[in-house]
Design a protein around this motif. Structure first.
Motif, mmCIF file in Angstrom:
data_model
loop_
_atom_site.group_PDB
_atom_site.id
_atom_site.type_symbol
_atom_site.label_atom_id
_atom_site.label_comp_id
_atom_site.label_asym_id
_atom_site.label_seq_id
_atom_site.Cartn_x
_atom_site.Cartn_y
_atom_site.Cartn_z
ATOM 1 N N VAL A 185 0.855 -1.187 0.000
ATOM 2 C CA VAL A 185 0.000 0.000 0.000
ATOM 3 C C VAL A 185 0.892 1.240 0.000
ATOM 4 O O VAL A 185 1.806 1.343 0.812
ATOM 5 N N ALA A 186 0.619 2.157 -0.898
ATOM 6 C CA ALA A 186 1.410 3.389 -0.956
ATOM 7 C C ALA A 186 1.171 4.233 0.290
ATOM 8 O O ALA A 186 0.037 4.352 0.760
ATOM 9 N N CYS A 187 2.212 4.816 0.809
ATOM 10 C CA CYS A 187 2.111 5.712 1.957
ATOM 11 C C CYS A 187 1.325 6.964 1.558
ATOM 12 O O CYS A 187 1.501 7.495 0.454
ATOM 13 N N VAL A 188 0.473 7.438 2.454
ATOM 14 C CA VAL A 188 -0.323 8.641 2.162
ATOM 15 C C VAL A 188 0.549 9.892 2.094
ATOM 16 O O VAL A 188 0.082 10.928 1.620
ATOM 17 N N GLN A 189 1.770 9.809 2.553
ATOM 18 C CA GLN A 189 2.654 10.969 2.527
ATOM 19 C C GLN A 189 3.406 11.131 1.202
ATOM 20 O O GLN A 189 4.209 12.035 1.061
ATOM 21 N N LEU A 190 3.130 10.287 0.218
ATOM 22 C CA LEU A 190 3.718 10.464 -1.107
ATOM 23 C C LEU A 190 2.968 11.568 -1.847
ATOM 24 O O LEU A 190 1.742 11.588 -1.858
ATOM 25 N N ASP A 191 3.723 12.457 -2.477
ATOM 26 C CA ASP A 191 3.075 13.496 -3.272
ATOM 27 C C ASP A 191 2.848 12.991 -4.704
ATOM 28 O O ASP A 191 3.129 11.827 -5.011
ATOM 29 N N ASP A 192 2.350 13.848 -5.580
ATOM 30 C CA ASP A 192 2.043 13.445 -6.955
ATOM 31 C C ASP A 192 3.274 13.020 -7.744
ATOM 32 O O ASP A 192 3.167 12.279 -8.717
ATOM 33 N N ALA A 193 4.453 13.480 -7.330
ATOM 34 C CA ALA A 193 5.704 13.095 -7.988
ATOM 35 C C ALA A 193 6.341 11.884 -7.307
ATOM 36 O O ALA A 193 7.482 11.540 -7.602
ATOM 37 N N LEU A 194 5.608 11.248 -6.390
ATOM 38 C CA LEU A 194 6.077 10.092 -5.615
ATOM 39 C C LEU A 194 7.291 10.432 -4.751
ATOM 40 O O LEU A 194 8.217 9.638 -4.610
ATOM 41 N N ARG A 195 7.257 11.610 -4.165
ATOM 42 C CA ARG A 195 8.294 12.047 -3.229
ATOM 43 C C ARG A 195 7.655 12.138 -1.844
ATOM 44 O O ARG A 195 6.481 12.448 -1.706
ATOM 45 N N CYS A 196 8.462 11.890 -0.813
ATOM 46 C CA CYS A 196 7.960 11.895 0.560
ATOM 47 C C CYS A 196 7.771 13.318 1.074
ATOM 48 O O CYS A 196 8.709 14.117 1.071
#
Length: 88
Positions: free
Chosen positions: A35-46
């Motif tokens: 499951v992807a972390c909810v803290q990933l932004d649209d560019a997949l950065r933390c």
């Protein structure tokens, strides 16, 4: 010989494949594997990178060929195998 290894842009396999058992802002029970972390932004950065709220598990991850492979697909497979091998 330079052995530095940098995160691959747009990968986020380490923020998706492993489970995290400690609380994460927005995921108070942690996150399950895959499951992807909810803290990933649209560019997949933390969004928590460098912040004290970032889980210790995340702070200790070090990108390298044995974890990241040559692509996001390979990283997901390597991390999923590691997750399974270390499951209780």
């Amino acid at each position: 010989m330079d052995t530095a290894f940098s995160c691959r842009p747009g990968c986020a396999a380490c923020c998706t494949a492993p489970s995290i058992t400690s609380p994460i802002p927005g995921m108070p029970q942690g996150k399950p594997a895959g499951v992807a972390c909810v803290q990933l932004d649209d560019a997949l950065r933390c969004r928590l990178f460098g912040m004290p709220e970032r889980p210790a598990f995340c702070r200790t991850l070090k990108p390298g060929p044995e974890m990241c492979g040559a692509s996001r697909t390979e990283a997901m497979a390597l991390l999923a195998a590691l997750e399974q091998a270390t499951a209780p």
